[in-house]
Design a protein around this motif. Structure first.
Motif, short mmCIF file in Angstrom:
data_model
loop_
_atom_site.label_atom_id
_atom_site.label_comp_id
_atom_site.label_asym_id
_atom_site.label_seq_id
_atom_site.Cartn_x
_atom_site.Cartn_y
_atom_site.Cartn_z
N GLN A 54 0.84 -1.21 0.00
CA GLN A 54 0.00 0.00 0.00
C GLN A 54 0.87 1.25 0.00
N VAL A 55 1.91 1.27 0.82
CA VAL A 55 2.81 2.43 0.87
C VAL A 55 3.54 2.57 -0.45
N GLN A 56 3.96 1.45 -1.02
CA GLN A 56 4.64 1.50 -2.33
C GLN A 56 3.71 2.09 -3.38
N SER A 57 2.45 1.73 -3.36
CA SER A 57 1.47 2.28 -4.29
C SER A 57 1.31 3.79 -4.09
N GLU A 58 1.23 4.22 -2.83
CA GLU A 58 1.13 5.65 -2.54
C GLU A 58 2.39 6.38 -3.01
N ALA A 59 3.54 5.76 -2.82
CA ALA A 59 4.81 6.36 -3.24
C ALA A 59 4.86 6.54 -4.75
N GLU A 60 4.33 5.58 -5.49
CA GLU A 60 4.30 5.68 -6.95
C GLU A 60 3.41 6.84 -7.40
N GLU A 61 2.32 7.09 -6.67
CA GLU A 61 1.45 8.22 -6.99
C GLU A 61 2.17 9.55 -6.77
N ILE A 62 3.04 9.60 -5.78
CA ILE A 62 3.77 10.82 -5.45
C ILE A 62 4.97 11.03 -6.36
N GLY A 63 5.80 10.00 -6.51
CA GLY A 63 7.07 10.18 -7.19
C GLY A 63 7.24 9.42 -8.49
N GLY A 64 6.26 8.62 -8.85
CA GLY A 64 6.37 7.84 -10.08
C GLY A 64 6.88 6.43 -9.81
N VAL A 65 6.93 5.65 -10.86
CA VAL A 65 7.35 4.26 -10.78
C VAL A 65 8.85 4.18 -10.51
N ASP A 66 9.27 3.15 -9.82
CA ASP A 66 10.69 2.87 -9.53
C ASP A 66 11.33 3.84 -8.55
N ARG A 67 10.55 4.54 -7.74
CA ARG A 67 11.12 5.39 -6.69
C ARG A 67 11.09 4.67 -5.35
N CYS A 68 10.31 3.58 -5.25
CA CYS A 68 10.15 2.89 -3.98
C CYS A 68 10.12 1.38 -4.20
N ARG A 69 10.83 0.68 -3.34
CA ARG A 69 10.77 -0.79 -3.32
C ARG A 69 10.40 -1.21 -1.92
N SER A 70 9.66 -2.28 -1.81
CA SER A 70 9.29 -2.79 -0.49
C SER A 70 9.83 -4.20 -0.31
N VAL A 71 10.28 -4.47 0.91
CA VAL A 71 10.84 -5.78 1.25
C VAL A 71 10.30 -6.20 2.60
N LEU A 72 9.64 -7.35 2.64
CA LEU A 72 9.18 -7.91 3.90
C LEU A 72 10.41 -8.48 4.60
N ALA A 73 10.86 -7.80 5.65
CA ALA A 73 12.10 -8.20 6.31
C ALA A 73 12.09 -7.75 7.77
N ASP A 74 12.60 -8.60 8.63
CA ASP A 74 12.76 -8.29 10.04
C ASP A 74 14.21 -7.84 10.23
N VAL A 75 14.42 -6.56 10.50
CA VAL A 75 15.79 -6.04 10.57
C VAL A 75 16.55 -6.53 11.79
N THR A 76 15.88 -7.26 12.69
CA THR A 76 16.61 -7.89 13.79
C THR A 76 17.24 -9.20 13.35
N SER A 77 16.92 -9.64 12.13
CA SER A 77 17.48 -10.86 11.55
C SER A 77 18.57 -10.49 10.55
N GLU A 78 19.77 -10.99 10.76
CA GLU A 78 20.88 -10.70 9.86
C GLU A 78 20.58 -11.14 8.43
N ALA A 79 19.97 -12.31 8.29
CA ALA A 79 19.65 -12.82 6.96
C ALA A 79 18.62 -11.93 6.25
N ASP A 80 17.59 -11.51 6.97
CA ASP A 80 16.57 -10.63 6.38
C ASP A 80 17.17 -9.28 6.00
N THR A 81 18.05 -8.76 6.85
CA THR A 81 18.69 -7.48 6.57
C THR A 81 19.54 -7.56 5.31
#
Length: 87
Positions: A54-81
């Protein structure tokens, strides 16, 4: 919110920023403001891919395509980071 790109030395234009917790709350607001300032943003979140999309979609409306990428990741996990940074 609309894009407000500037091209001086302090500009965020085309700088890459990683926002953890970008799916909601302050992280969401920061990500969208960074997009509006011309940055390229990677948003991460550990809870909900739908929120990130949803945030990525909102970001595309503001800044256009390819300005935002989303990654499902837990930054407390070294592998996810590593996945968030390398993708």
């Amino acid at each position: 919110m609309r894009a407000i790109y500037r091209s001086d030395d302090h500009s965020l234009l085309d700088r890459v920023v990683i926002v953890t917790g970008g799916g909601r709350g302050l992280g969401r607001e920061m990500a969208l403001a960074l997009i509006a300032s011309g940055a390229r943003v990677v948003i991460t979140g550990a809870r909900s891919a739908a929120e990130l999309e949803q945030v990525q979609s909102e970001a595309e409306e503001i800044g256009g395509v390819d300005r935002c990428r989303s990654v499902l990741a837990d930054v407390t996990s070294e592998a996810d980071t590593a996945i968030a940074i390398l993708n």
